[in-house]
Design a protein around this motif. Structure first.
Motif, PDB file in Angstrom:
ATOM      1  N   UNK A 163      12.613  48.599 132.059  1.00 53.94           N
ATOM      2  CA  UNK A 163      11.442  47.730 132.009  1.00 53.94           C
ATOM      3  C   UNK A 163      10.211  48.488 131.548  1.00 53.94           C
ATOM      4  N   UNK A 164      10.337  49.804 131.429  1.00 56.13           N
ATOM      5  CA  UNK A 164       9.168  50.653 131.189  1.00 56.13           C
ATOM      6  C   UNK A 164       8.949  51.018 129.731  1.00 56.13           C
ATOM      7  N   UNK A 165       9.937  50.766 128.875  1.00 54.55           N
ATOM      8  CA  UNK A 165       9.776  51.116 127.461  1.00 54.55           C
ATOM      9  C   UNK A 165       8.650  50.299 126.836  1.00 54.55           C
ATOM     10  N   UNK A 166       7.871  50.940 125.986  1.00 63.67           N
ATOM     11  CA  UNK A 166       6.680  50.319 125.407  1.00 63.67           C
ATOM     12  C   UNK A 166       6.835  50.142 123.903  1.00 63.67           C
ATOM     13  N   UNK A 167       6.326  49.013 123.411  1.00 62.42           N
ATOM     14  CA  UNK A 167       6.407  48.744 121.972  1.00 62.42           C
ATOM     15  C   UNK A 167       5.280  49.452 121.237  1.00 62.42           C
TER      16      UNK A 167
END
Length: 342
Positions: A163-167
């Motif tokens: 849930x922590x990956x950032x675009x």
């Protein structure tokens, strides 16, 4: 797994030559059936000419019809569980192919809103494969959230994807849900995530320094704000550029219901930005007597000075409605009251 007639049962059947390539973007994808296609009548009805919501993502080198051809080749559902199927190295390579835009077949299934196929792939893939980011740093979870596909979001989160990956804008999938106002997607993430993961996501800032609560407050998505507040978000987190809390943001927007909500949930009424301004400084500076009154009723300190050495009273600028919120002390000379302003 047992084989019959030299063929595995429940495998993914496909014709690799059917994979299309070289399409630059999804800017204007036509959902119209190609006249030469032999796709079923039901599939025809599912295809309409439309400009896609995901056009901003400009991601993929497969078009709608070619992906449909691939889906028709698939027979994942013949297995009791996709994870029970045995696949050849060739098939595994196909399933894990990444396009020139960085998309996996799961990205593409989500982009085209092929929810059934996407759920089959989710059942099949490991979390590591589902956390692959495309050239815009979007995971399938980002895309499923952007397209408001809560059932796909639920499947991904239950498989423990990140849930922590950032675009490319620093947004987590929960940021995207808060930006777009997609309560169902946010709810699936919040209630199916582990507490430790959720805590990290709620504190994460995008490249503008905003947490999910800041984003929901900026967009005036009150229902999403309540969802975040109910699930342990820190009300007093400061955004990274000027140190505003969600309360500061709500005051700047003249959003009295949001201010009232945050105060009732225990927001620090005297929290200061990096320049020393409290929410009361902002309300008075914006001549918002209604919100200034809410803050005063919540016990705001009227004498706090910002870095310009100004109190909220200094910013009242003759506004009688706001000045009425600041009672003056009696003037005394030699201990004797000579005038009362109260």
């Amino acid at each position: 797994m047992a084989q019959s007639g030299g063929e595995k049962q429940g495998k993914l059947d496909f014709d690799e030559s059917r994979i299309d390539s070289g399409i630059d973007s999804y800017k204007s994808i036509s959902r119209e059936q190609d006249a030469s296609s032999d796709r079923s009548q039901e599939k025809e009805k599912a295809c309409v000419t439309d400009e896609r919501l995901d056009s901003a993502y400009v991601s993929s080198s497969l078009n709608v019809d070619s992906l449909g051809d691939i889906i028709e080749q698939c027979s994942i559902s013949e297995c009791e569980s996709a994870t029970d199927c045995e696949y050849t190295e060739e098939e595994v390579n196909f399933l894990t192919t990444v396009t020139e835009d960085g998309d996996t077949i799961l990205h593409l299934a989500v982009i085209h809103e092929e929810e059934c196929f996407a759920r089959q792939l989710i059942d099949l893939f490991s979390p590591e494969l589902m956390d692959i980011q495309n050239n815009l740093y979007q995971t399938p979870l980002h895309l499923a959230t952007y397209l408001n596909l809560p059932s796909v979001v639920k499947g991904l989160v239950k498989k423990r994807v990140s849930l922590e990956l950032q675009d490319q804008d620093g947004n987590t999938p929960l940021h995207v849900a808060c930006e777009q106002g997609f309560w169902d997607c946010a709810n699936e993430m919040i209630h199916n995530a582990s507490p430790s993961k959720l805590s990290c996501v709620l504190e994460a800032q995008n490249w503008r320094g905003l947490t999910c609560l800041h984003v929901a407050t900026l967009r005036k998505h009150h229902r999403l704000m309540r969802l975040l507040l109910k699930n342990g978000v820190d009300l007093n987190l400061q955004e990274g550029t000027s140190g505003k809390t969600a309360l500061h943001v709500a005051v700047e927007l003249h959003d009295a219901p949001a201010v009232n909500m945050l105060l009732n949930k225990g927001a620090n009424v005297d929290a200061a930005m990096f320049n020393g301004c409290t929410a009361l400084h902002l309300a008075v500076g914006r001549q918002d007597a209604t919100i200034a009154n809410l803050l005063c009723q919540a016990g705001a300190d009227k004498m706090i000075r910002n870095m310009e050495d100004e109190t909220a009273l200094d910013l009242a600028d003759g506004n009688d409605d706001i000045l009425a919120l600041f009672p003056f002390d009696d003037i005394q000379i030699m201990g004797r009251t000579v005038m009362s302003f109260s």
